[in-house]
Design an enzyme around this catalytic site. Structure first.
Site, PDB file in Angstrom:
ATOM      1  N   GLU A  34       0.722  -1.096   0.161  1.00  0.00           N
ATOM      2  CA  GLU A  34       0.033  -0.009  -0.129  1.00  0.00           C
ATOM      3  C   GLU A  34       0.822   1.174  -0.074  1.00  0.00           C
ATOM      4  O   GLU A  34       1.714   1.183   0.768  1.00  0.00           O
ATOM      5  CB  GLU A  34      -1.087  -0.089   1.301  1.00  0.00           C
ATOM      6  CG  GLU A  34      -1.506   1.205   1.460  1.00  0.00           C
ATOM      7  CD  GLU A  34      -2.550   1.893   0.541  1.00  0.00           C
ATOM      8  OE1 GLU A  34      -3.089   1.275  -0.249  1.00  0.00           O
ATOM      9  OE2 GLU A  34      -2.224   3.030   0.209  1.00  0.00           O
ATOM     10  N   GLN A  35       0.402   2.139  -0.767  1.00  0.00           N
ATOM     11  CA  GLN A  35       1.233   3.302  -0.790  1.00  0.00           C
ATOM     12  C   GLN A  35       1.298   4.395   0.271  1.00  0.00           C
ATOM     13  O   GLN A  35       2.276   4.875   0.768  1.00  0.00           O
ATOM     14  CB  GLN A  35       0.935   4.186  -2.209  1.00  0.00           C
ATOM     15  CG  GLN A  35      -0.383   4.615  -2.065  1.00  0.00           C
ATOM     16  CD  GLN A  35      -0.854   5.640  -3.317  1.00  0.00           C
ATOM     17  OE1 GLN A  35       0.040   5.679  -4.206  1.00  0.00           O
ATOM     18  NE2 GLN A  35      -1.984   6.134  -3.527  1.00  0.00           N
ATOM     19  N   ARG A 108     -16.430   3.381   5.593  1.00  0.00           N
ATOM     20  CA  ARG A 108     -15.420   2.802   5.060  1.00  0.00           C
ATOM     21  C   ARG A 108     -14.147   2.344   5.984  1.00  0.00           C
ATOM     22  O   ARG A 108     -13.819   1.518   5.928  1.00  0.00           O
ATOM     23  CB  ARG A 108     -14.585   3.892   3.814  1.00  0.00           C
ATOM     24  CG  ARG A 108     -13.870   3.167   2.987  1.00  0.00           C
ATOM     25  CD  ARG A 108     -13.183   3.948   1.803  1.00  0.00           C
ATOM     26  NE  ARG A 108     -12.307   3.351   1.007  1.00  0.00           N
ATOM     27  CZ  ARG A 108     -11.208   3.509   1.369  1.00  0.00           C
ATOM     28  NH1 ARG A 108     -10.503   4.120   2.357  1.00  0.00           N
ATOM     29  NH2 ARG A 108     -10.082   2.859   0.187  1.00  0.00           N
ATOM     30  N   TYR A 213     -27.552   8.477   4.696  1.00  0.00           N
ATOM     31  CA  TYR A 213     -27.759   6.893   4.929  1.00  0.00           C
ATOM     32  C   TYR A 213     -26.894   6.956   6.357  1.00  0.00           C
ATOM     33  O   TYR A 213     -25.933   7.464   6.710  1.00  0.00           O
ATOM     34  CB  TYR A 213     -27.479   5.933   3.972  1.00  0.00           C
ATOM     35  CG  TYR A 213     -26.219   5.977   3.672  1.00  0.00           C
ATOM     36  CD1 TYR A 213     -26.133   6.893   2.129  1.00  0.00           C
ATOM     37  CD2 TYR A 213     -25.068   5.402   3.776  1.00  0.00           C
ATOM     38  CE1 TYR A 213     -24.830   7.053   1.484  1.00  0.00           C
ATOM     39  CE2 TYR A 213     -23.878   5.742   3.088  1.00  0.00           C
ATOM     40  CZ  TYR A 213     -23.573   6.219   1.988  1.00  0.00           C
ATOM     41  OH  TYR A 213     -22.446   6.573   1.439  1.00  0.00           O
ATOM     42  N   ASP A 291     -11.768  -1.324  -8.255  1.00  0.00           N
ATOM     43  CA  ASP A 291     -11.797  -0.040  -9.071  1.00  0.00           C
ATOM     44  C   ASP A 291     -10.568   0.018 -10.281  1.00  0.00           C
ATOM     45  O   ASP A 291     -10.723   0.608 -11.371  1.00  0.00           O
ATOM     46  CB  ASP A 291     -11.730   1.216  -8.042  1.00  0.00           C
ATOM     47  CG  ASP A 291     -12.967   1.472  -7.627  1.00  0.00           C
ATOM     48  OD1 ASP A 291     -13.759   0.902  -7.764  1.00  0.00           O
ATOM     49  OD2 ASP A 291     -12.943   2.501  -6.946  1.00  0.00           O
TER      50      ASP A 291
HETATM   51  P1  FAD Z   1      -9.824   1.942  -3.574  1.00  0.00           P
HETATM   52  O1  FAD Z   1     -10.577   1.909  -2.442  1.00  0.00           O
HETATM   53  O2  FAD Z   1      -9.400   2.975  -4.258  1.00  0.00           O
HETATM   54  O3  FAD Z   1      -8.077   1.435  -3.131  1.00  0.00           O
HETATM   55  C1  FAD Z   1      -7.007   1.512  -3.852  1.00  0.00           C
HETATM   56  C2  FAD Z   1      -5.909   1.511  -2.994  1.00  0.00           C
HETATM   57  O4  FAD Z   1      -4.672   1.121  -3.812  1.00  0.00           O
HETATM   58  C3  FAD Z   1      -5.732   2.644  -2.118  1.00  0.00           C
HETATM   59  O5  FAD Z   1      -5.605   2.380  -0.631  1.00  0.00           O
HETATM   60  C4  FAD Z   1      -4.351   3.407  -2.648  1.00  0.00           C
HETATM   61  O6  FAD Z   1      -3.782   4.295  -1.643  1.00  0.00           O
HETATM   62  C5  FAD Z   1      -3.614   2.447  -3.196  1.00  0.00           C
HETATM   63  N1  FAD Z   1      -2.624   2.479  -4.372  1.00  0.00           N
HETATM   64  C6  FAD Z   1      -3.161   3.265  -5.537  1.00  0.00           C
HETATM   65  N2  FAD Z   1      -1.974   3.350  -5.982  1.00  0.00           N
HETATM   66  C7  FAD Z   1      -1.140   2.633  -5.628  1.00  0.00           C
HETATM   67  C8  FAD Z   1       0.378   2.356  -6.060  1.00  0.00           C
HETATM   68  N3  FAD Z   1       1.182   2.950  -7.128  1.00  0.00           N
HETATM   69  N4  FAD Z   1       1.016   1.447  -4.923  1.00  0.00           N
HETATM   70  C9  FAD Z   1       0.606   1.079  -3.969  1.00  0.00           C
HETATM   71  N5  FAD Z   1      -0.574   1.370  -3.593  1.00  0.00           N
HETATM   72  C10 FAD Z   1      -1.481   2.194  -4.457  1.00  0.00           C
HETATM   73  N6  FAD Z   1     -16.173   4.937  -1.926  1.00  0.00           N
HETATM   74  C11 FAD Z   1     -17.421   5.434  -1.202  1.00  0.00           C
HETATM   75  O7  FAD Z   1     -18.288   4.685  -1.761  1.00  0.00           O
HETATM   76  N7  FAD Z   1     -17.425   6.226  -0.273  1.00  0.00           N
HETATM   77  C12 FAD Z   1     -16.302   6.777   0.398  1.00  0.00           C
HETATM   78  O8  FAD Z   1     -16.326   7.520   1.228  1.00  0.00           O
HETATM   79  C13 FAD Z   1     -14.958   6.463  -0.205  1.00  0.00           C
HETATM   80  N8  FAD Z   1     -13.857   7.073   0.401  1.00  0.00           N
HETATM   81  C14 FAD Z   1     -12.599   6.523  -0.262  1.00  0.00           C
HETATM   82  C15 FAD Z   1     -11.439   7.130   0.366  1.00  0.00           C
HETATM   83  C16 FAD Z   1     -10.227   6.573  -0.226  1.00  0.00           C
HETATM   84  C17 FAD Z   1      -9.020   7.394   0.451  1.00  0.00           C
HETATM   85  C18 FAD Z   1     -10.226   5.861  -1.295  1.00  0.00           C
HETATM   86  C19 FAD Z   1      -8.895   5.231  -1.733  1.00  0.00           C
HETATM   87  C20 FAD Z   1     -11.353   5.101  -1.643  1.00  0.00           C
HETATM   88  C21 FAD Z   1     -12.518   5.857  -1.334  1.00  0.00           C
HETATM   89  N9  FAD Z   1     -13.753   5.231  -1.754  1.00  0.00           N
HETATM   90  C22 FAD Z   1     -15.064   5.375  -1.499  1.00  0.00           C
HETATM   91  C23 FAD Z   1     -13.745   4.286  -2.988  1.00  0.00           C
HETATM   92  C24 FAD Z   1     -14.068   2.868  -2.633  1.00  0.00           C
HETATM   93  O9  FAD Z   1     -13.372   2.325  -1.445  1.00  0.00           O
HETATM   94  C25 FAD Z   1     -13.568   2.087  -3.784  1.00  0.00           C
HETATM   95  O10 FAD Z   1     -14.667   2.531  -4.769  1.00  0.00           O
HETATM   96  C26 FAD Z   1     -14.146   0.565  -3.645  1.00  0.00           C
HETATM   97  O11 FAD Z   1     -14.180   0.018  -2.327  1.00  0.00           O
HETATM   98  C27 FAD Z   1     -13.166  -0.290  -4.494  1.00  0.00           C
HETATM   99  O12 FAD Z   1     -12.137  -0.407  -3.875  1.00  0.00           O
HETATM  100  P2  FAD Z   1     -10.547  -0.697  -4.457  1.00  0.00           P
HETATM  101  O13 FAD Z   1      -9.881  -1.254  -3.393  1.00  0.00           O
HETATM  102  O14 FAD Z   1     -10.581  -1.239  -5.671  1.00  0.00           O
HETATM  103  O15 FAD Z   1     -10.000   0.763  -4.595  1.00  0.00           O
END
Ligand code: FAD
Length: 421
Positions: A34-35, A108, A213, A291
């Site tokens: 994680e970054q 979250r 909500y 995502d």
């Molecule tokens: P994400 O939740 O975006 O997680 C991606 C992770 O990858 C992050 O922790 C990021 O720091 C890390 N990352 C990115 N690039 C790199 C790299 N090069 N090297 C290492 N690590 C990296 N959705 C909502 O509906 N409500 C919210 O309030 C909300 N808040 C959010 C707050 C944050 C800080 C983040 C990152 C996302 C948020 N989301 C929110 C989005 C939601 O979490 C996602 O749409 C969903 O949970 C899918 O998550 P994901 O793990 O695919 O992506």
């Protein structure tokens, strides 16, 4: 237990942690890079549909979900101007009976902590920002911004909407701007005693929508105020939202919305973007999840649940077959898991890993593409005031119909037998 594969997950968001949990449960050795310098509280409330909660329950998180999430009793559409209830859709036991698992709204940070705490200690390596990776004869080599490196048999890009892994796999893409942005935040419910702590509320006005909500046992309310604005284009989870502008946007609305807006102390503003569905998201020993694979607009409330579904299918495809056809004995996944412990670098094992990741993508991509494209016109966007200012029940039922097939889905059921290596 002997580790099967060494799996590197890039990104410690909800998707990355869910993948780590699902893969660890299958006996793989997982590291999450994680970054952020530490796993910290971020975000506000989010939706976890029955399609996501049924998987987390199977993975042993049911009790914690019940403790930290809220099961809304219903969803109400209220009139934006006088504030009266226009339509109510029950969501408690009715939803459970219909979809086979609960619908939760959850902060979250609570979901994130719950997932992180369910992993073996040392799984998450914070402060590791991936810069690039290369596939070598012996697996995948990861290079981080601080100069450190790591090796793995498989790389999962769970690095969110701005994914480095996606850019490397699929090339640069263009974020598609919806023309809308959302002010988001959390308000203590005792600041707005007129609003219930057990209901999803939507007010759909002519130029904006307000969604509210409950989270944290109904002691806090998350609000998401969606407004059109072609100029605000910052795709960021942390950009501040201007409280005066928020108040101006909802001036003239009913007193419940105005008292909610008056109680807001801090807001973030998030421009709503998605991307076109990818034609492919796996290559060799590298694939995408959450995502990173299918960034979507939030209108179906499916960002979390789709990432959890991805994690379940990925774990299945990298494991011995557990799908509906146990006679598929020489499966890609079986080959990927058993010999890989000794020699994931052997060409046959590498082919088997690639076949397992192809199978994962083959199951998930058509499904997430439908959800991703459906989110563009769905959800509360369907709710608009009629000319006389009222909202019809027909619109509510089409909104529910839009998400029913998504929420009924059981990602672990009916997985096809995997192709032979
Ligand atoms: P994400 O939740 O975006 O997680 C991606 C992770 O990858 C992050 O922790 C990021 O720091 C890390 N990352 C990115 N690039 C790199 C790299 N090069 N090297 C290492 N690590 C990296 N959705 C909502 O509906 N409500 C919210 O309030 C909300 N808040 C959010 C707050 C944050 C800080 C983040 C990152 C996302 C948020 N989301 C929110 C989005 C939601 O979490 C996602 O749409 C969903 O949970 C899918 O998550 P994901 O793990 O695919 O992506």
């Amino acid at each position: 237990m002997v580790p099967k594969l060494r799996i590197a997950v890039v990104g410690g968001g909800i998707g990355g942690l869910a993948a780590a949990l699902a893969l660890t449960r299958k006996g793989h050795e997982v590291r999450v890079y994680e970054q952020a310098p530490e796993l910290r509280e971020a975000g506000v409330g989010m939706h976890l549909g029955p399609n996501g909660s049924r998987l987390l329950e199977r993975w042993g998180l049911g009790e914690r979900l019940r403790a930290l999430g809220v099961r809304p009793a219903g969803m109400e559409v209220r009139d934006w101007s006088h504030g009266g209830t226009l339509v109510r859709q029950p969501m408690g036991e009715e939803w459970l009976a219909e979809f086979g698992a609960p619908y939760y709204t959850i902060h979250r940070a609570d979901l994130h902590t719950m997932l992180a705490e369910s992993l073996p200690s040392g799984t998450v390596r914070a402060g590791h920002r991936l810069e690039r990776f290369t596939e070598t004869g012996g697996g995948v080599r990861l290079e981080f911004a601080d100069g450190s490196t790591a090796g793995a048999d498989v790389l999962i890009g769970a690095d969110g909407a701005h994914s480095v892994v996606r850019r490397t796999l699929a090339g640069p893409d263009t974020a598609v701007f919806s023309g809308q942005s959302a002010f988001r935040g959390v308000v203590a419910r005792d600041q707005v005693p007129g609003l219930p702590g057990d209901t999803l509320l939507v007010w759909a006005g002519p130029d904006a929508r307000m969604l509210v909500y409950p989270v944290r046992g109904g002691r806090f309310l998350t609000f998401v105020a969606v407004v059109p604005d072609p100029r605000w284009r910052l795709e960021s989870w942390s950009a501040p939202g201007d409280l005066d502008e928020l108040a101006a946007r909802f001036d003239g609305w009913n007193t419940d919305v105005k008292s909610l807006v008056a109680a807001v102390r801090e807001s973030r503003r998030w421009a709503l973007y998605d991307r076109e569905p990818l034609a492919r998201w796996s290559a060799g020993a590298v694939t995408l999840l959450g995502d990173a694979a299918h960034p979507m607009l939030p209108h179906h409330g499916q960002g979390v649940s789709q990432a959890v579904e991805d994690a379940a299918v990925l774990a299945h495809c990298l494991d011995a077959p557990t799908g509906p056809d146990p006679s598929a004995s020489v499966s890609a996944a079986a080959a990927a898991s058993a010999p890989a412990a000794a020699a994931a670098s052997a060409p046959a094992a590498r082919r088997a890993i690639a076949a397992a990741l192809d199978a994962y993508e083959g199951v998930r991509r058509p499904h997430t593409t439908r959800v991703q494209l459906g989110s563009r016109g769905g959800g509360s966007q369907r709710l608009r005031p009629d000319e006389d200012g009222t909202e019809s029940t027909g619109t509510m039922s089409s909104l529910v119909e839009d998400v029913s097939w998504i929420q009924r889905h059981d990602a672990e059921a009916g997985l096809p037998p995997l192709p032979p290596p």
